[in-house]
Design an enzyme around this catalytic site. Structure first.
Site, mmCIF file in Angstrom:
data_model
loop_
_atom_site.group_PDB
_atom_site.id
_atom_site.type_symbol
_atom_site.label_atom_id
_atom_site.label_comp_id
_atom_site.label_asym_id
_atom_site.label_seq_id
_atom_site.Cartn_x
_atom_site.Cartn_y
_atom_site.Cartn_z
ATOM 1 N N GLY A 194 -21.801 3.294 76.779
ATOM 2 C CA GLY A 194 -21.866 4.494 75.213
ATOM 3 C C GLY A 194 -23.061 3.162 73.712
ATOM 4 N N ARG A 220 -25.708 3.364 73.323
ATOM 5 C CA ARG A 220 -26.487 4.017 72.735
ATOM 6 C C ARG A 220 -25.888 5.058 72.373
ATOM 7 N NH1 ARG A 220 -30.830 4.524 77.866
ATOM 8 N NH2 ARG A 220 -30.640 2.472 78.232
ATOM 9 N N TYR A 280 -6.451 13.589 75.600
ATOM 10 C CA TYR A 280 -7.448 12.274 76.075
ATOM 11 C C TYR A 280 -6.792 11.113 75.038
ATOM 12 C CZ TYR A 280 -11.157 9.810 72.661
ATOM 13 O OH TYR A 280 -11.840 8.327 71.994
#
Length: 325
Positions: free
Chosen positions: A14, A16, A143
């Site tokens: 992650g 970027r 999540y």
């Protein structure tokens, strides 16, 4: 013993993305050579695929992995994608840790969790010892639970394999470069965009989700990145650590503060048929300061103004990109 970032190869999943970009810049500021920072995007390796995760370790030969990659969104996105958010986040963390163990040369894996992992009615401020004392808030529980499984795996692997993993729990992030997509953004960029569009359209009222009563804590992504890099350098314990600012604001007060900063003089209407999410969120940030010397320093008002300015400078480009897609 602190890691020497000047000689450490660091893979940032992650890297970027929103937080990842800040982390990579902070790593460079802390002494990591650009050639040693592997900022990974979604097209580099499929972290859901065991063979590709193994290839990541084999090809990049990292000393450290900072796992920021996540499939994530606001309350609406979580309600629409509970299965996807559970599966993809669970598998990415599990494969990175397992293949990191098999790789055998890893000096540290830094797992990045989420405030959504805490129980719905955690006493405020949230202390890390409360993490397992109840079920998360329902709208984002899949999540939150998937990310929390990284902690269980890291601790189990520490016990059985002496695996060098640590686990951090950032609170809600914000700042320039955030995701302003109305279908997946979190509360601050969502409010900024909605208020700004109301200003541009000359609307005298805006309707917002919930009743405005829930409270949230926010930490600027630049501060969070500094905390993550400090933990990467200095932290080696198995205990989870909160990364936050130690503040609390209601959504209603946040909306009012943003309206003042942005010059919106219309009325805010609350749609109480929409979910509020977790009633309160505020972290106990003592452990981060005691274990590796992290304390947030960017004031909330300063950070909000900076984020509003970034949105206004970039909204035409973002809208053009959305139209093209």
């Amino acid at each position: 013993m602190s890691l020497d970032l000047s000689t450490t190869v660091i893979a940032v999943t992650g890297g970027r993305g929103f937080l990842g970009s800040y982390v990579c810049r902070q790593l460079a500021s802390a002494g990591a050579p650009a050639a040693n920072i592997r900022a990974l995007g979604t097209n580099d390796y499929d972290l859901r695929d065991k063979s590709q995760v193994a290839a990541l370790y084999r090809e990049l030969e990292p000393d450290v992995v900072i796992h920021l990659a996540a499939v994530v969104g606001g309350i609406g996105a979580n309600r629409e994608n509970p299965g996807r958010y559970f599966y993809e986040n669970l598998v990415m963390g599990a494969e990175l840790i397992e293949e990191g163990r098999r790789y055998g040369r890893l000096q540290k894996l830094v797992g990045i969790g989420t405030i959504c992992a805490y129980p719905k009615f955690t006493p405020v401020p949230f202390h890390e010892d409360e993490l397992w004392n109840g079920y998360p808030e329902e709208t984002n529980a899949p999540y939150g639970l998937a990310k929390k499984m990284m902690l269980a795996q890291i601790q189990a692997y520490r016990q059985q394999y002496d695996f060098p993993g640590v686990f951090l729990l950032p609170v809600n992030l914000y700042g320039p470069g955030d995701n302003f997509n109305p279908n997946s953004s979190h509360v601050i960029p969502a409010l900024i965009r909605k208020l700004d569009e109301a200003i541009d359209a000359g609307l005298d009222e805006v309707t917002l989700w919930g009743d405005g009563s829930p409270t949230r804590e926010f930490v600027h992504a630049r501060d969070a990145a500094r905390g993550i890099v400090l933990a990467t350098e200095r932290y080696t314990d198995v205990d989870p650590v909160n990364i936050g600012a130690g503040m609390e604001i209601s959504i209603a007060d946040l909306a009012a503060q943003l309206a003042e900063i942005m010059g919106y003089q219309g009325r805010v209407v609350w749609d109480s048929s929409k979910p509020n999410g977790q009633p309160r969120r505020m972290l106990d940030v003592t452990r981060a300061q005691e274990r590796f010397g992290f304390r947030a320093v960017i004031s909330f008002e300063e950070g909000l103004a900076e984020t509003v300015a970034w949105w206004r400078d970039n909204k035409a480009r973002i809208a053009a990109g959305e139209a093209a897609s």
